[in-house]
Design an enzyme around this catalytic site. Structure first.
Site, PDB file in Angstrom:
ATOM      1  N   GLU A  29      41.511  39.556  40.195  1.00  0.00           N
ATOM      2  CA  GLU A  29      41.232  38.253  40.795  1.00  0.00           C
ATOM      3  C   GLU A  29      39.730  38.093  41.052  1.00  0.00           C
ATOM      4  OE1 GLU A  29      43.784  38.636  44.164  1.00  0.00           O
ATOM      5  OE2 GLU A  29      45.593  38.652  42.929  1.00  0.00           O
ATOM      6  N   GLU A  60      49.393  39.858  41.974  1.00  0.00           N
ATOM      7  CA  GLU A  60      49.208  41.297  41.764  1.00  0.00           C
ATOM      8  C   GLU A  60      50.277  41.886  40.850  1.00  0.00           C
ATOM      9  OE1 GLU A  60      48.967  39.787  44.684  1.00  0.00           O
ATOM     10  OE2 GLU A  60      46.840  40.066  45.104  1.00  0.00           O
ATOM     11  N   PHE A  86      47.671  44.399  49.705  1.00  0.00           N
ATOM     12  CA  PHE A  86      48.561  43.636  48.819  1.00  0.00           C
ATOM     13  C   PHE A  86      49.324  44.558  47.871  1.00  0.00           C
ATOM     14  CE2 PHE A  86      44.980  40.294  49.121  1.00  0.00           C
ATOM     15  CZ  PHE A  86      45.346  39.989  50.422  1.00  0.00           C
ATOM     16  N   HIS A 129      44.475  43.395  55.111  1.00  0.00           N
ATOM     17  CA  HIS A 129      43.330  43.718  54.269  1.00  0.00           C
ATOM     18  C   HIS A 129      42.814  45.139  54.500  1.00  0.00           C
ATOM     19  CE1 HIS A 129      43.423  39.408  53.806  1.00  0.00           C
ATOM     20  NE2 HIS A 129      42.464  39.443  52.923  1.00  0.00           N
TER      21      HIS A 129
END
Length: 325
Positions: A29, A60, A86, A129
């Site tokens: 990304e 993902e 993620f 994160h």
């Protein structure tokens, strides 16, 4: 010799491997023109072209599937997961497919995939994160897990990861990206996967850590030195497979061990290190092994992060517990 941050060393390693092998591709990304969230791939699309460094949709699971398909066709994919929190979106690709393909196909196919991803606390990121999820992947046979603690190691370990014929998850601690510089050689060099590094020789206690916790261990050792305690510091560098020989050697040398991880206490890499030492070198121990880790809670919001993360003071206290036993 150039002075580099970790992010510059990573970019340099990626550039070297793109130059060396036309089968090497980078995708993820915003990794193209933007160079990714942290600019790790900045300038690589302009230099190597849109066919070799390109963006993917925000999915993902699709990134993982693309890497598997490309490797089956002879490419050497370097996929980026924007943040390792993620991971759950791509877990089946990594733990259910990449890790098993060589075994499943009788060694007739390899999965030379490098999964790069930032992770780690101390920079006040939003939820999902910063989590340290390396323990989940380290429990998946068939995937190596690498976590550098400095720019020199990051470059050498990343080149080794890309050249490995099995999947490697390469985790980059966000706090280390630009927090310091050190000398990094120009050109290519490799650091073997699965080999720990003795960061500092010592005689009184062994502090075993990885990633950003190595920096905390170094700070703790400086404090302990003033109090007459000479600590040895071991940087795991690869958390799967572990360098068992180095773990046993340092345990036999000092007789006291403090294991440090940023992840929550339960069922992480640190627990595995403690288990291996307990099974193989318990008679060399002069005191119970101390374990410094984050609490067993959901990762906190940014305002509570400093209270939650393990730090040098925690390590100093653990070392004192070990040395007075």
């Amino acid at each position: 010799m150039a002075q580099m941050t970790m992010i510059q060393a990573i970019t340099d390693a990626l550039d070297i491997e793109l130059n060396k092998d036309d089968r090497t591709l980078i995708f993820g990304e915003d990794v193209g023109k933007n160079g990714g969230v942290f600019r790790a791939t900045e300038g690589l699309q302009d230099k190597h072209g849109e066919d070799r460094v390109f963006n993917t949709p925000l999915a993902e699971s699709g990134i993982g599937g693309l890497a598997i398909g490309l490797s089956m066709e002879g490419f050497r994919p370097i996929m980026e997961i924007q943040f390792f929190g993620f991971l759950f979106e791509v877990m089946d690709s990594i733990a259910g497919q990449m890790s098993r393909t060589r075994f499943r196909m009788g060694g007739s196919r390899n999965m030379p995939i490098t999964v790069r991803s930032p992770f780690g606390g101390g920079v006040a990121t939003p939820e999902m994160h910063a989590d340290s999820l390396e323990g989940l992947i380290a429990q998946s046979p068939g995937v190596k897990v690498v976590i550098p603690s400095n720019p020199y190691d990051a470059k050498g370990l990343l080149i080794s990861s890309i050249r490995d014929n099995d999947p490697v998850v390469f985790l980059e601690h966000m706090k280390l990206y630009r927090s310091f510089r050190e000398e990094v050689p120009e050109g290519e060099y490799t650091i073997p996967l699965g080999e720990a590094n003795v960061v500092k020789e010592g005689t009184d206690v062994s502090i075993i850590a990885y990633g950003a916790m190595v920096r905390e261990a170094i700070a703790a050792a400086e404090t302990l030195e003033k109090e007459g305690i000479n600590a040895e510091i071991i940087d795991l560098r690869t958390v799967y497979p572990l360098d068992i020989d180095t773990l046993i050697k340092t345990t036999e040398k000092t007789g006291r061990v403090v294991v440090v991880q940023e992840a929550q206490r339960q069922a992480g890499v640190g627990e595995k290190v403690i288990s291996e030492i307990s099974q193989r070198a318990v008679l060399s121990l002069k005191a119970p092994i101390q374990f410094v880790a984050a609490p067993n809670t959901v990762y906190p919001f940014g305002m509570a992060e400093k209270e939650w993360l393990p730090n040098a003071n925690d390590i100093v206290e653990a070392v004192k517990e070990a040395t007075v036993f």
